[in-house]
Design a protein around this motif. Structure first.
Motif, mmCIF file in Angstrom:
data_model
loop_
_atom_site.group_PDB
_atom_site.id
_atom_site.type_symbol
_atom_site.label_atom_id
_atom_site.label_comp_id
_atom_site.label_asym_id
_atom_site.label_seq_id
_atom_site.Cartn_x
_atom_site.Cartn_y
_atom_site.Cartn_z
ATOM 1 N N PHE A 101 0.836 -1.200 0.000
ATOM 2 C CA PHE A 101 0.000 0.000 0.000
ATOM 3 C C PHE A 101 0.878 1.261 0.000
ATOM 4 C CE2 PHE A 101 -2.931 -3.266 1.433
ATOM 5 C CZ PHE A 101 -4.117 -2.911 0.798
ATOM 6 N N GLY A 102 0.502 2.236 0.813
ATOM 7 C CA GLY A 102 1.189 3.530 0.818
ATOM 8 C C GLY A 102 2.657 3.435 1.188
ATOM 9 N N GLU A 103 3.034 2.377 1.880
ATOM 10 C CA GLU A 103 4.441 2.245 2.287
ATOM 11 C C GLU A 103 5.327 1.917 1.095
ATOM 12 O OE1 GLU A 103 2.258 -0.071 2.597
ATOM 13 O OE2 GLU A 103 3.169 -2.010 2.223
ATOM 14 N N THR A 105 4.093 2.304 -2.786
ATOM 15 C CA THR A 105 3.883 3.055 -4.032
ATOM 16 C C THR A 105 2.745 4.057 -3.893
ATOM 17 O OG1 THR A 105 2.298 1.393 -4.795
ATOM 18 C CG2 THR A 105 4.587 1.089 -5.476
ATOM 19 N N HIS A 106 2.688 4.959 -4.873
ATOM 20 C CA HIS A 106 1.605 5.934 -4.923
ATOM 21 C C HIS A 106 0.269 5.231 -5.184
ATOM 22 C CE1 HIS A 106 -0.526 9.620 -5.681
ATOM 23 N NE2 HIS A 106 -0.873 9.193 -6.895
ATOM 24 N N GLU A 107 0.301 4.234 -6.062
ATOM 25 C CA GLU A 107 -0.917 3.483 -6.358
ATOM 26 C C GLU A 107 -1.423 2.807 -5.088
ATOM 27 O OE1 GLU A 107 1.926 3.170 -8.179
ATOM 28 O OE2 GLU A 107 1.147 4.567 -9.674
ATOM 29 N N ALA A 109 -0.999 3.854 -2.081
ATOM 30 C CA ALA A 109 -1.580 4.864 -1.198
ATOM 31 C C ALA A 109 -3.029 5.135 -1.588
ATOM 32 C CB ALA A 109 -0.758 6.145 -1.256
ATOM 33 N N GLU A 112 -5.210 2.353 -0.304
ATOM 34 C CA GLU A 112 -5.328 2.508 1.148
ATOM 35 C C GLU A 112 -6.412 3.538 1.479
ATOM 36 O OE1 GLU A 112 -1.313 2.765 2.660
ATOM 37 O OE2 GLU A 112 -1.987 3.651 4.533
ATOM 38 N N GLN A 113 -6.382 4.638 0.733
ATOM 39 C CA GLN A 113 -7.347 5.711 0.959
ATOM 40 C C GLN A 113 -8.766 5.214 0.667
ATOM 41 O OE1 GLN A 113 -6.661 8.685 2.319
ATOM 42 N NE2 GLN A 113 -8.886 8.992 2.356
ATOM 43 N N ASN A 187 0.537 0.649 8.843
ATOM 44 C CA ASN A 187 0.548 1.998 8.283
ATOM 45 C C ASN A 187 -0.334 2.956 9.084
ATOM 46 O OD1 ASN A 187 2.112 0.794 6.385
ATOM 47 N ND2 ASN A 187 0.790 1.228 4.624
ATOM 48 N N LYS A 189 -3.435 3.689 9.041
ATOM 49 C CA LYS A 189 -4.235 4.554 8.165
ATOM 50 C C LYS A 189 -5.422 5.143 8.917
ATOM 51 C CE LYS A 189 -5.028 6.476 4.234
ATOM 52 N NZ LYS A 189 -4.118 7.511 3.764
#
Lengths: 689, 689
Positions: A101-103, A105-107, A109, A112-113, A187, A189
């Protein structure tokens, strides 16, 4: 948001459950089963009808309503699964083990959102992603090992790194430390370390809840909340120890390469922990040792008796305790003689009490009795009993166990023979005890605990600080940067901080008249040039009007000179107060002696604004040079009360003027009678309006 | 005296051998048998024909000639048995396990002396009494457990406490540390810690002998010998670490109640260890960790790379290394990019190198390759690899094992999962490796090792110090106590230590004439009264003849005034040198900055006379206030070379004037150009002739 379904679910589904216990989805199911989860357990696996004996469904859509879902499927598949479960299956808690996840790549992240939005929309909890899960006395929803012994009175561990949590458990289980819960927030989140702490604080039940919290933090995301809930829990009787990794410059780089955390400045962390009353640790070993100490009754004082049947470790422990500010007081008098008479010849009772290698369990019992009932000045007992392997230690440890149930004073068991007396130590631990295998590690940890102050009061000391006026002054300052002297004066004045009289003018007569009023000798400084000293713009100790007149004329010739400033020349000890605004933490206030003490010896202590009187005193007293403030060798000290008051006043000023990003009062001159600011600089930064 | 029969006996008799392994005489026989002793093994037991399968004799008189005798019989029976064995059975080595000697009673001390006299008369060795014995690769003559893994390249452990040796072994075996020998010297009646070290030094064989010595000492009986042989061994390539217990005041009491040892002053110990190059430890855990570091190749510099698949421990380790003065330098550039490209996405190579939780053994191999061959600025690698239990670690640890055989740079294995990966760690240790289970404990230990200087040169720096003259002056001083100023001046002069000019007279004209010659301003002090300042007997900064004349008249009126002393008034930074004679250690020399630095901040460092230049520099540079000596923030520093020279000269003076029991030069004034003694006191004590 932490829901009851996360803590005590009636039903759990493992999405991505596997028969292969070498995969997270297999290992977590195995842990749930062997942990004796008593609710409904389900699995989702497209290929199996049953996984590890648990009914499996091909798709999350086929699962009956389930309170907690554990996801061990590829990151890209998670958002949809969460949506289906939350929307169709009334799932109110999610643990997402998957990484990617966000840890990474941008994808990732974005995925995750998406998950976060879904769980928030449905009022559900989310642990992770990228975590090992959550373990408590109700359900073992972690894929990792070891599983520690669990007990409602055991430790709550909250970690922002899953692997570190696992390694902390490795260090803990060897010591016999029991756990109530282990949180790996990954993460973080939705739920971070601060959120777990807040939940524990707001729902604290003194009867039922664990009183011990151990934290591993790589990035303090919300210092205010950490401070508030940690202090609150400690005031309610909890004990908290924490590692904040990334304290060095290289260490910070390591932390940020790991989780994208931007490390906070370390003095801010130091200040926050002191304010909250958190015991700061720097290694897993230290954290778990402190955790073990926390399981024992609290010491009422600093006097320790050591009972042993082997001299050496007693000596090393005495050294470590003394170094840490604890005492190993000599035991003497009638009681000591009476005890000695009942031990073998050659035994010594001076403290350490050495019952000799041949000392019996009854001797240990006797010594513990004396320490509890006869030696009134003793606050705690440390018993060091290992073996060279001639006899078993079961009887000896039974005595320890028995006395630990009843003794009014804490007894620390130090059982070094973890191999040779492995069976005996294991039996002792199985009764719920901890073991400190290394006496010096214990001594150091205990000293560290004893030197942490109580949490600071949360009320702001107003002391008549004129807040409306402070706001008016700040609001009237036109530009960012170092503010002009008259603003500095006005702010200090509004805060009630005494500032040396001064007078600025380009009129020689006025300057001389002021000097006459305040009395010679005076100091004169040119106003205008930036580096005053370099251009001969500072003259000390001007003793008369004629001299002042000459200097005035000379200074006004210096390029850029606009005026001359005159102050009375005071004599006193130089002190220093500084403050820096740390993003998210607020103002870190530093104090110390001036000059080389700050610049060369870095002898400063720090606190987090707003500061109470006890905090200000604790800051002053933790200076290495404190003796100079107190007065030493015939030298008079300085007025500590006034120094503390100025620190408190300054911290109150800062609390209501967060635009101040940096300031220092240097020097602050002090005698026995007064403390007065001589020079101060303030830098402000207002947000573009 | 250490005989070959003690080290490699062809025959051993256990006197007091037993079938009961819960008694020392039973346990030691069991250990000898299970240790595979290949010589002739005999037992003495009045009731048995055979003990544990070993032929038993009823009396020592019946035993055939035997090289080594182990006594496990009551103290009172030992002297006669020793006499018979030494006289009739050609026994050349004795290990007396029994207690009840000098450590307990006066009668016991007499028995002990009797044994010593006998063994000395026959040129035999004596270990003990009151010890656990001696263990080496040849024979396991200890009654205790655990028995560590033995290897000729393993550690030599010498301990003055048997129980502590046992507990050190407990801590060592868990780490996989192997041993060449374990010496428990007990009461050390004939052979103490210093003797064992001397023997190892004098018989050192660089090919065959172990290069690692660990010591546990409660009482340094012969500091000179310890210093000489420890330095000598270290110069021959050995590494030595030691615990000297009893460093605190209470700790000293503990040590002396234990073995009747009178603890030496701790700064003398600190100075001795620095001079010898011994790594000082304070706990068993630290000692065994340092021992494990010693088994790895030496670091050539302070730059460490960390490889891990779990972020947190890497961060904590980085913190610990940075705090200890080591570096975890950023890895960047082409090589770093090339490495990153071969790892999984999301891995980071900035240092710590994080291969992610999913990192493979091949990734580890790759990282180790890069650290060895591509990252030139890296001196050592630390690999942190634990597991949450999903997969086994055998392959991963095989890579570590393989690379550790060939890598030119030291590799430190940090394997935290001692429970979950217990089998893998055990297999790794079985290959002869050590394991550092806690990364911070390793980081701290390594920093400690790296900060210990090399052993000092043993030659005395003469620097033209006039030794015959020093002896003449000392011999001419009539009384003990603080010596008169002219003797102090003469001694400093003979040592080549510059002393400020001064002149003493009761004649006003002479005093004024001197002041005129040396130049105003001057300082005047009354001669006669003891507390000069209290009676107004010291006046600084006298700027002219008239002022001096007035002060002279006034001072001569002070009761007890005999004369007035005048010195030029110098300005400089105040330094301090002091020395104290410590029984058995010789002179401990202290240096620091004067005034509050010594009195309040206790910022002094210590060395043992005689001192070499490198030692003097190391003392100066270990001061917290060293930056002031070097010069800081536009302030000029002081002449460090001259300061070091005076320290060395003073230490040489002391070496040849052991009658000096205490002295200080305070202040010693210093500028960039010169360093000069302004005031000095010397106290001597001569033995009654």
């Amino acid at each position: 948001m932490i829901t009851s379904q996360l803590l005590r679910p009636e039903s759990i589904v493992v999405v991505g459950a596997s028969n292969n216990v070498h995969k997270p989805g297999g290992a977590i199911l195995r842990n749930l089963i062997s942990g004796g989860f008593r609710g409904a357990l389900r699995a989702v696996n497209p290929k199996e009808k049953e996984v590890q004996g648990v009914t499996a469904f091909a798709d999350v859509k086929d699962v009956p309503d389930t309170e907690l879902a554990i996801l061990a499927i590829p990151a890209a598949m998670c958002p949809e699964a969460v949506e289906v479960l939350a929307n169709e299956k009334k799932t109110k808690a999610f643990i997402v083990l998957s990484a990617g996840f966000g840890e990474e790549t941008h994808e990732g992240a974005l995925l995750e959102q998406q998950i976060l939005d879904t769980v928030n929309r449905y009022g559900a909890s989310l642990i992770g992603p990228n975590c090992i899960g959550l373990l408590n006395t109700w359900h073992h929803s972690v894929f990792s090992q070891p599983i520690p012994n669990l007990d409602p009175k055991g430790v709550d561990l909250i970690s922002s790194s899953g692997a570190t949590a696992v390694f902390i458990l490795e260090s803990a289980v060897t010591k016999g430390l029991q756990f109530n819960s282990v949180w790996s927030v990954g993460n973080g989140k939705q739920i971070g370390v601060e959120d777990v702490l807040q939940f524990m604080d707001e729902h604290f039940d003194a009867e039922k809840d664990s009183h011990i919290k151990l934290l591993y933090i790589e990035n303090i995301k919300d210092p205010d909340r950490l401070l508030f809930h940690a202090s609150s829990l400690i005031r309610k009787g909890c004990k908290i120890a924490a590692i904040k990794a990334g304290s060095s410059e290289s260490g910070s780089r390591a932390a940020s390469s790991h989780t994208g955390a931007i490390a906070s400045s370390d003095s801010a962390v130091e200040a926050l922990f002191r304010k909250a009353g958190i015991v700061r640790c720097f290694s897993r070993e230290e954290l778990t040792t402190v955790g073990c100490v926390f399981t024992l009754p609290e010491l009422k004082g600093k006097n320790v008796a050591i009972i042993t049947h082997a001299g050496g470790p007693g000596v090393m422990l005495t050294d470590a305790l003394s170094k840490g500010g604890m005492n190993v007081p000599k035991l003497e008098g009638e009681a000591a003689e009476a005890l000695k008479a009942q031990l073998f010849p050659g035994a010594s009772v001076g403290n350490p009490i050495d019952v000799l290698a041949t000392g019996t369990p009854e001797h240990l019992r006797l010594c513990l009795d004396f320490c509890e009932n006869k030696f009134d000045n003793i606050d705690a007992v440390m018993a060091i009993f290992g073996t060279p392997g001639l006899v078993t230690m079961f009887d000896m440890y039974d005595v320890l166990h028995e006395k630990m149930q009843t003794c009014r004073k804490p007894i620390f068991p130090i059982l070094p023979s973890v191999n040779t007396a492995g069976a005996e130590v294991a039996e002792f631990l199985a009764k719920g005890h901890v073991n400190f295998a290394d006496e010096v590690t214990l001594g150091t940890a205990l000293s560290r605990i004893m030197n942490v102050p109580r949490p600071a009061a949360s009320e702001i000391e107003l002391l008549g600080v004129d807040i409306p006026r402070i706001r008016r002054i700040i609001d009237s300052i036109p530009e960012n940067g170092y503010i002009e002297p008259h603003y500095v004066q006005a702010l200090l004045h509004a805060a009630g901080i005494p500032l040396v009289d001064e007078f600025v003018s380009d009129n020689k007569e006025e300057v001389i008249a002021f000097a006459r009023r305040c009395g010679f000798p005076v100091v004169a400084k040119v106003v205008g040039p930036v580096h005053k000293s370099d251009v001969g713009g500072v003259v000390l100790n001007i003793k008369g009007e004629q001299h002042l007149a000459l200097e005035f004329d000379r200074m006004m010739q210096i390029p850029d000179a606009k005026a001359v400033m005159v102050q009375p020349m005071l004599k006193g000890t130089e002190l220093f107060i500084g403050a820096k605004y740390e993003e998210k933490f607020g103002h870190v206030v530093l104090c110390g002696l001036g000059g080389i003490f700050v610049e060369v010896l870095k002898d400063v202590s720090s606190g987090l604004a707003p500061l109470s009187y006890p905090e200000a005193y604790s800051m002053i007293r933790s200076l290495r040079a404190y003796k100079i403030i107190k007065g030493t060798r015939g030298q008079k000290g300085v007025n500590e009360d006034k120094f503390a008051e100025i620190i408190v006043r300054l911290s109150t000023l800062l609390r209501f003027a967060t635009e101040i990003k940096e300031m220092d009062i240097n020097p602050l001159l002090a005698t026995e009678k007064w403390v007065i600011a001589v020079d101060a600089r303030i830098r402000i930064e207002k947000k573009a309006g």
